[in-house]
Design a protein around this motif. Structure first.
Motif, PDB file in Angstrom:
ATOM      1  N   PHE A 259      47.090  42.765  45.968  1.00 37.41           N
ATOM      2  CA  PHE A 259      45.626  42.828  45.952  1.00 37.41           C
ATOM      3  C   PHE A 259      45.073  44.073  46.026  1.00 37.41           C
ATOM      4  CE2 PHE A 259      47.495  39.039  47.296  1.00 37.41           C
ATOM      5  CZ  PHE A 259      46.724  38.008  46.812  1.00 37.41           C
ATOM      6  N   ALA A 260      43.885  44.222  45.032  1.00 37.33           N
ATOM      7  CA  ALA A 260      43.305  45.659  44.996  1.00 37.33           C
ATOM      8  C   ALA A 260      42.282  45.928  46.152  1.00 37.33           C
ATOM      9  CB  ALA A 260      42.555  45.773  43.763  1.00 37.33           C
ATOM     10  N   GLN A 261      42.371  47.172  46.614  1.00 38.76           N
ATOM     11  CA  GLN A 261      41.500  47.533  47.695  1.00 38.76           C
ATOM     12  C   GLN A 261      40.291  47.652  47.346  1.00 38.76           C
ATOM     13  OE1 GLN A 261      42.629  50.697  50.462  1.00 38.76           O
ATOM     14  NE2 GLN A 261      44.763  50.132  50.369  1.00 38.76           N
ATOM     15  N   ASN A 262      39.362  47.755  48.273  1.00 37.36           N
ATOM     16  CA  ASN A 262      37.772  48.169  47.402  1.00 37.36           C
ATOM     17  C   ASN A 262      36.797  48.620  48.697  1.00 37.36           C
ATOM     18  OD1 ASN A 262      35.305  48.216  46.132  1.00 37.36           O
ATOM     19  ND2 ASN A 262      35.534  46.179  45.025  1.00 37.36           N
ATOM     20  N   THR A 263      37.092  49.709  48.801  1.00 37.63           N
ATOM     21  CA  THR A 263      36.592  50.219  50.098  1.00 37.63           C
ATOM     22  C   THR A 263      34.895  50.632  49.771  1.00 37.63           C
ATOM     23  OG1 THR A 263      37.200  52.485  49.490  1.00 37.63           O
ATOM     24  CG2 THR A 263      38.617  50.999  51.088  1.00 37.63           C
ATOM     25  N   GLY A 319      38.647  44.967  51.755  1.00 38.48           N
ATOM     26  CA  GLY A 319      38.591  44.137  50.479  1.00 38.48           C
ATOM     27  C   GLY A 319      39.487  43.314  50.067  1.00 38.48           C
ATOM     28  N   ARG A 320      40.819  43.626  50.514  1.00 36.79           N
ATOM     29  CA  ARG A 320      41.774  42.913  49.853  1.00 36.79           C
ATOM     30  C   ARG A 320      41.893  41.480  50.331  1.00 36.79           C
ATOM     31  NH1 ARG A 320      46.481  46.731  51.451  1.00 36.79           N
ATOM     32  NH2 ARG A 320      45.181  47.014  53.241  1.00 36.79           N
ATOM     33  N   ILE A 321      41.333  41.387  51.733  1.00 31.59           N
ATOM     34  CA  ILE A 321      41.126  39.846  52.088  1.00 31.59           C
ATOM     35  C   ILE A 321      39.726  39.464  52.088  1.00 31.59           C
ATOM     36  CG2 ILE A 321      40.930  38.319  54.256  1.00 31.59           C
ATOM     37  CD1 ILE A 321      43.812  38.948  53.342  1.00 31.59           C
TER      38      ILE A 321
END
Length: 461
Positions: A259-263, A319-321
């Protein structure tokens, strides 16, 4: 009826501010920050609020006001397993925990894998649920042809068991999986564990430790590899068929690699068709707790290592969860006796989910604003819930008032789940759920649930 909640601190859409909320006939009609209270006073001067409708004033001084929680993952056990839980008792526990809407899973008896079984669940809820409700439809190896008949405005999605769990709704044929991912008109929520790996691990454990290995071996049997391989397959199928996939209860840091991070902006992860859920038990407990709590914390997938828990907690921030649920799954304590084979998997958590997460707020694991994003806003966005999950004019008045610095201890007499126990017994919390409003109605306050109140069917899209 018109209600004014005044004097509280509102947490909503990334902001925390003092203000008042005006409710009329179950719907929010006004949201007034403290620095704009003169506008409310002008309104009262122009048309006294008492003249518009019967008026209830709720003093929220010292409380934080959050949107009511939307729990996307519960097992209320009705129909068919009502000795351990039912729609009445578990919706009481939900109200006491600040949960105003729930999505129930299909592994009941009968399983919710036909239109008739789905309608039967709605009929039960209309009589017994004290908060708002909807139900997942269950996928099987053979029922894909019923998907086009589902009303997408009434249910959140389709539940897919890509690993055997309570109720044994395993979908294990590749052809069936391909058809499900290709055909579904709704989000797929998948339980991902590779059953063949679990079975091999179980055979090894039995050879080493006997026919019913002690529960400390549960995360070795339902292992990181079993979770990762199944989640990897689900993600690949979703990408291949452009399906909307929501992976339930991630437990390992390795799965998070998918799952992609999205900080920069965690909300943007909802534009992805592939999202992930974490549940309270995996965010709070680790394998070190098996020594203290034994099978009380046995669940599927298994609670893993401290390192895995730390990875899940970090994923709340980056953002992965996307969503926090409970996987609330009551069993009688007599059904929890034994080890990896004999003890039932699952635990009741819905009544204590919010206060447990607020404890993690105090520990700096997650901010209060992000908690609201994960437990209120994102479930509404992800499943396209109509008019719930936010504190906005025009939305239904699903709200929870929580008070900090109010210590209390979980004792058996305060547990509302029908099973009568909790893994949190003896634990002292510093936050308390003071009041829960469902559609503007106080369904829980001062330790009491209004059992005469019935919630509403949730609508979508």
């Amino acid at each position: 009826m018109r209600t004014i909640i005044e004097g509280g601190t509102i947490v909503n859409e990334g902001r925390t501010f003092d203000g008042s909320i005006i409710i009329e006939d179950g719907t929010i009609v006004g949201l007034v920050p403290l620095d704009q209270l003169e506008e409310l006073e002008k309104l009262e001067e122009l048309v006294p609020l008492e003249e518009l409708a019967p008026l209830e004033r709720i003093n929220a001084s010292g409380c934080f006001i959050l949107p009511g929680l939307i729990d996307d993952h519960v097992h209320f056990r009705e129909p068919g397993m009502t000795e351990k839980a039912d729609m009445d008792t578990e919706s009481r526990a939900a109200a006491a925990g600040g949960v105003t809407s729930f999505f129930d899973m299909p592994n009941t008896n009968p399983q919710t894998t036909s239109l008739e079984a789905l309608e039967a669940k709605f009929a039960i809820a209309r009589q017994k649920s004290h908060v708002n409700y909807s139900f997942f439809y269950g996928a099987t190896n053979d029922n894909v042809d019923t998907f086009p008949q589902l009303d997408i405005h009434r249910i959140p999605g389709i539940k897919l068991f890509m690993g055997s769990s309570t109720g044994n709704m395993l979908v294990d044929r590749q052809e069936a999986l391909e058809r499900i991912f290709k055909t579904t008109p709704l989000p797929l929520m998948a339980h991902c564990e590779d059953t063949s790996i679990i079975n091999r691990n179980m055979a090894v454990a039995k050879a080493q430790y006997g026919d019913d290995p002690v529960v400390t071996h549960h995360p070795e049997i339902r292992s990181e590899q079993a979770c990762y391989e199944s989640t990897r397959l689900a993600v690949a199928l979703a990408q291949k068929h452009h399906a909307r996939l929501h992976v339930a209860h991630l437990t390992t840091g390795k799965e998070l690699e998918l799952f992609a991070q999205n900080t920069q902006n965690t909300q943007r992860t909802l534009s992805s068709p592939i999202t992930a859920e974490a549940v309270i038990s995996h965010l709070y407990f680790s394998d070190a707790d098996y020594q203290r709590l034994g099978t009380r914390i046995k669940c599927n997938p298994a609670i893993k290592t401290v390192k895995d828990r730390a990875a899940l907690r970090q994923a709340l921030q980056d953002g992965r969860i996307t969503v926090i649920g409970t996987d609330h799954a009551p069993h009688l304590l007599s059904q929890k006796e034994g080890g990896c084979v004999k003890a039932a998997s699952g635990m009741p958590m819905i009544q204590f989910s919010l206060v447990t997460m607020l404890e993690l707020v105090d520990e700096g694991v997650v901010s209060l604003e992000r908690l609201v994003e994960l437990m209120c806003h994102n479930p509404a966005r992800l499943f396209e819930v109509r008019d719930r999950g936010f504190i906005r004019p025009g939305y239904r008045a699903d709200l929870v008032l929580v008070r900090p610095n109010t210590p209390w201890t979980v004792t058996p007499d305060c547990i509302l789940s029908k099973c009568g126990w909790s893994p949190m017994e003896g634990h002292t919390y510093s936050w308390r759920v003071e009041r829960t409003l469902c559609n503007g109605h106080t369904v829980y306050a001062d330790g009491n649930v209004d059992t005469n109140y019935i919630g509403e069917e949730i609508t979508f899209r």
